[in-house]
Design a protein around this motif. Structure first.
Motif, PDB file in Angstrom:
ATOM      1  N   LEU A   1      64.784  47.358 112.970  1.00  0.00           N
ATOM      2  CA  LEU A   1      65.375  47.125 114.287  1.00  0.00           C
ATOM      3  C   LEU A   1      66.890  47.317 114.226  1.00  0.00           C
ATOM      4  N   ASP A   2      67.512  46.901 113.126  1.00  0.00           N
ATOM      5  CA  ASP A   2      68.954  47.119 112.964  1.00  0.00           C
ATOM      6  C   ASP A   2      69.280  48.612 112.981  1.00  0.00           C
ATOM      7  N   LEU A   3      68.448  49.429 112.319  1.00  0.00           N
ATOM      8  CA  LEU A   3      68.662  50.876 112.329  1.00  0.00           C
ATOM      9  C   LEU A   3      68.472  51.451 113.724  1.00  0.00           C
ATOM     10  N   PHE A   4      67.487  50.946 114.442  1.00  0.00           N
ATOM     11  CA  PHE A   4      67.287  51.387 115.824  1.00  0.00           C
ATOM     12  C   PHE A   4      68.533  51.092 116.659  1.00  0.00           C
ATOM     13  N   ARG A   5      69.102  49.915 116.480  1.00  0.00           N
ATOM     14  CA  ARG A   5      70.299  49.546 117.253  1.00  0.00           C
ATOM     15  C   ARG A   5      71.472  50.440 116.902  1.00  0.00           C
ATOM     16  N   THR A   6      71.617  50.780 115.620  1.00  0.00           N
ATOM     17  CA  THR A   6      72.690  51.672 115.196  1.00  0.00           C
ATOM     18  C   THR A   6      72.492  53.070 115.761  1.00  0.00           C
ATOM     19  N   SER A   7      71.245  53.523 115.787  1.00  0.00           N
ATOM     20  CA  SER A   7      70.939  54.884 116.200  1.00  0.00           C
ATOM     21  C   SER A   7      70.864  55.056 117.710  1.00  0.00           C
ATOM     22  N   LEU A   8      70.387  54.029 118.418  1.00  0.00           N
ATOM     23  CA  LEU A   8      70.067  54.169 119.839  1.00  0.00           C
ATOM     24  C   LEU A   8      70.917  53.301 120.749  1.00  0.00           C
ATOM     25  N   GLY A   9      71.712  52.410 120.171  1.00  0.00           N
ATOM     26  CA  GLY A   9      72.568  51.579 120.997  1.00  0.00           C
ATOM     27  C   GLY A   9      71.786  50.741 121.981  1.00  0.00           C
ATOM     28  N   GLU A  10      72.170  50.801 123.247  1.00  0.00           N
ATOM     29  CA  GLU A  10      71.543  49.956 124.260  1.00  0.00           C
ATOM     30  C   GLU A  10      70.092  50.352 124.552  1.00  0.00           C
ATOM     31  N   ARG A  11      69.655  51.517 124.061  1.00  0.00           N
ATOM     32  CA  ARG A  11      68.266  51.928 124.282  1.00  0.00           C
ATOM     33  C   ARG A  11      67.331  51.446 123.177  1.00  0.00           C
ATOM     34  N   ALA A  12      67.856  50.737 122.193  1.00  0.00           N
ATOM     35  CA  ALA A  12      67.060  50.384 121.018  1.00  0.00           C
ATOM     36  C   ALA A  12      65.855  49.521 121.370  1.00  0.00           C
ATOM     37  N   GLU A  13      66.083  48.414 122.061  1.00  0.00           N
ATOM     38  CA  GLU A  13      64.973  47.513 122.369  1.00  0.00           C
ATOM     39  C   GLU A  13      63.959  48.162 123.304  1.00  0.00           C
ATOM     40  N   ALA A  14      64.455  48.914 124.287  1.00  0.00           N
ATOM     41  CA  ALA A  14      63.534  49.580 125.211  1.00  0.00           C
ATOM     42  C   ALA A  14      62.660  50.594 124.472  1.00  0.00           C
ATOM     43  N   THR A  15      63.254  51.301 123.505  1.00  0.00           N
ATOM     44  CA  THR A  15      62.479  52.262 122.726  1.00  0.00           C
ATOM     45  C   THR A  15      61.456  51.549 121.854  1.00  0.00           C
ATOM     46  N   ALA A  16      61.868  50.452 121.232  1.00  0.00           N
ATOM     47  CA  ALA A  16      60.935  49.685 120.411  1.00  0.00           C
ATOM     48  C   ALA A  16      59.757  49.190 121.237  1.00  0.00           C
ATOM     49  N   HIS A  17      60.033  48.733 122.446  1.00  0.00           N
ATOM     50  CA  HIS A  17      58.950  48.253 123.311  1.00  0.00           C
ATOM     51  C   HIS A  17      58.068  49.408 123.785  1.00  0.00           C
ATOM     52  N   ALA A  18      58.656  50.563 124.030  1.00  0.00           N
ATOM     53  CA  ALA A  18      57.850  51.723 124.422  1.00  0.00           C
ATOM     54  C   ALA A  18      56.881  52.116 123.315  1.00  0.00           C
ATOM     55  N   LEU A  19      57.313  51.945 122.073  1.00  0.00           N
ATOM     56  CA  LEU A  19      56.459  52.293 120.935  1.00  0.00           C
ATOM     57  C   LEU A  19      55.307  51.308 120.740  1.00  0.00           C
ATOM     58  N   ARG A  20      55.313  50.218 121.490  1.00  0.00           N
ATOM     59  CA  ARG A  20      54.210  49.248 121.434  1.00  0.00           C
ATOM     60  C   ARG A  20      53.070  49.628 122.374  1.00  0.00           C
ATOM     61  N   GLN A  21      53.269  50.672 123.163  1.00  0.00           N
ATOM     62  CA  GLN A  21      52.272  51.084 124.149  1.00  0.00           C
ATOM     63  C   GLN A  21      51.510  52.318 123.656  1.00  0.00           C
ATOM     64  N   ARG A  22      50.346  52.503 124.214  1.00  0.00           N
ATOM     65  CA  ARG A  22      49.551  53.669 123.848  1.00  0.00           C
ATOM     66  C   ARG A  22      50.221  54.943 124.368  1.00  0.00           C
ATOM     67  N   ALA A  23      50.188  56.001 123.563  1.00  0.00           N
ATOM     68  CA  ALA A  23      50.808  57.274 123.958  1.00  0.00           C
ATOM     69  C   ALA A  23      49.927  58.016 124.949  1.00  0.00           C
ATOM     70  N   PRO A  24      50.536  58.811 125.820  1.00  0.00           N
ATOM     71  CA  PRO A  24      49.733  59.639 126.721  1.00  0.00           C
ATOM     72  C   PRO A  24      49.095  60.795 125.961  1.00  0.00           C
ATOM     73  N   VAL A  25      48.044  61.349 126.513  1.00  0.00           N
ATOM     74  CA  VAL A  25      47.444  62.571 125.971  1.00  0.00           C
ATOM     75  C   VAL A  25      48.085  63.744 126.702  1.00  0.00           C
ATOM     76  N   MET A  26      48.776  64.585 125.950  1.00  0.00           N
ATOM     77  CA  MET A  26      49.507  65.708 126.524  1.00  0.00           C
ATOM     78  C   MET A  26      48.915  67.031 126.037  1.00  0.00           C
ATOM     79  N   LEU A  27      48.886  67.989 126.921  1.00  0.00           N
ATOM     80  CA  LEU A  27      48.394  69.320 126.603  1.00  0.00           C
ATOM     81  C   LEU A  27      49.473  70.352 126.869  1.00  0.00           C
TER      82      LEU A  27
END
Length: 387
Positions: free
Chosen positions: A121-147
């Motif tokens: 999480l510390d690396l996410f904060r360094t890399s993504l700044g204010e988007r870190a937590e939102a990105t971490a939470h997005a990764l907790r959800q199922r991915a869409p199926v894309m074609l």
């Protein structure tokens, strides 16, 4: 299987995974032991297991323990379902909750709420700044199926119509000109006429958009240097009449590529070895390098828990070496394209900065980050050229 029996199956599989068994191996072993389970049961159990892997820490908090049983209690609480509704002991359902289990459980906070180890999480904060937590939470959800629509054989609207004929509901997605998101019937894709006839290929939206950004106008020879299964080779071949070559350090990863290329109606030459750069130069060398996969943890959540600081160091060293090696194969005036499915700066911008500063004659022409969105994974691409 009843809903309770499916939960019990997930509990047993999660315990095997916690003991070190790979998730796919644990799921296959359960399926072989459980011949009574139908396709719907297997899909439901798989969904339970993978969602628990995405939410490994938060479910443990909510369930009050680190066993498969506790995590499935946490999963039900996260979904606002009273676990006692399924933990009945009837048939093959889990045994009823004890008084202690009813009392246990807490609201996850900090890194647990983000379902990441603190160091990550510390690396996410360094890399993504204010988007870190939102990105971490997005990764907790199922991915869409894309074609990806194969432009050699179809346009987007005709592909969507062909999929609808097999009761697969889709819609165009704005992330890329070729992107389609599946909204219903994804499990029918492999048997659909649109897939079997090569009208569409499975490919994440960010990956499609990244390949669309590659300028193919003057390229006559292209090599996908770390091709893996060859999805990006196929995407490039759909847009270009150039000679396209696929190479990987492990040729076994490319074993299905000739069949996939034939289905898509394109020509891709598989290179098991690549040497003598002076006589085998390419206008474009694409390096989709091995990485943490941190942008894809919705799809492969197990990788999040297997990543360590030491493993990340090994990966960044490997990435730097691949960049140096691949650069030798770029023809004068050609392009070196570096890509990862990572959101970490150590695998992305830092690699490019180090390469450009230490390798004479190379310049960074453009870079782009793709966030984790409803249509795409986290992805990074850098376009490099000679000064």
């Amino acid at each position: 299987m009843t809903p309770g029996a499916r939960v019990q199956a997930a509990i047993e599989i999660l315990d095997h995974i916690a003991g070190g068994e790979p998730a796919e191996k644990a799921l296959i072993a359960w399926a072989r032991r459980s011949r009574f389970a139908g396709s719907g049961d297997r899909a439901a159990v798989r969904d339970h297991v993978f969602q628990a892997l995405r939410c490994w820490l938060s479910y443990a908090c909510l369930g009050g323990g680190e066993t498969g049983r506790a995590r499935m209690i946490g999963a039900l609480r996260a979904a606002d379902i009273d676990p006692s509704e399924l933990f009945t002991g009837a048939g093959h359902a889990p045994r009823p909750l004890s008084a202690e289990e009813r009392a246990k459980g807490s609201t996850p906070a900090g890194a647990d709420a983000c379902d990441m180890p603190q160091w990550l999480l510390d690396l996410f904060r360094t890399s993504l700044g204010e988007r870190a937590e939102a990105t971490a939470h997005a990764l907790r959800q199922r991915a869409p199926v894309m074609l990806r629509v194969n432009r050699r054989k179809a346009v987007r609207n005709s592909a969507i119509a062909a999929l609808a004929d097999d009761n697969i509901s889709c819609a165009a997605h704005p992330i890329a000109d070729t992107a389609i998101i599946v909204t219903q019937g994804a499990r029918r894709l492999a048997r659909s006429r649109a897939f079997l006839d090569g009208l569409v290929e499975l490919q994440d939206g960010s990956s499609q958009a990244a390949m669309e950004s590659v300028d193919l106008s003057v390229a006559t020879r292209i090599v996908d240097y770390c091709a893996g299964g060859g999805g990006k080779s196929l995407a490039l071949a759909a847009r270009s009449d150039a000679q396209i070559f696929a190479h990987d350090v492990d040729p076994a990863r490319m074993q299905d590529l000739p069949e996939r290329a034939a289905r898509a109606g394109v020509s891709i030459s598989v290179l098991k070895t690549l040497s003598k750069p002076s006589s085998a130069l390419f206008d474009i060398v694409l390096c989709d390098v091995p990485c943490s996969g941190s942008g894809t943890w919705r799809r492969a959540p197990e990788a999040k828990w297997r990543l360590t600081p030491e493993r990340l160091d090994d990966l960044t060293s490997l990435q730097a070496n691949i960049l140096l090696e691949a650069a030798r194969f770029v023809a004068p005036g050609g392009q070196l394209i570096y890509a990862t499915c990572s959101v970490l700066m150590s695998e992305n911008e830092h690699q490019i900065d180090a390469f450009v500063s230490s390798t004479e004659g190379w310049v960074r022409r453009k870079i782009h980050r793709f966030d984790v969105t409803d249509g795409g994974d986290g992805f990074f691409i850098a376009h490099l050229g000679r000064d």
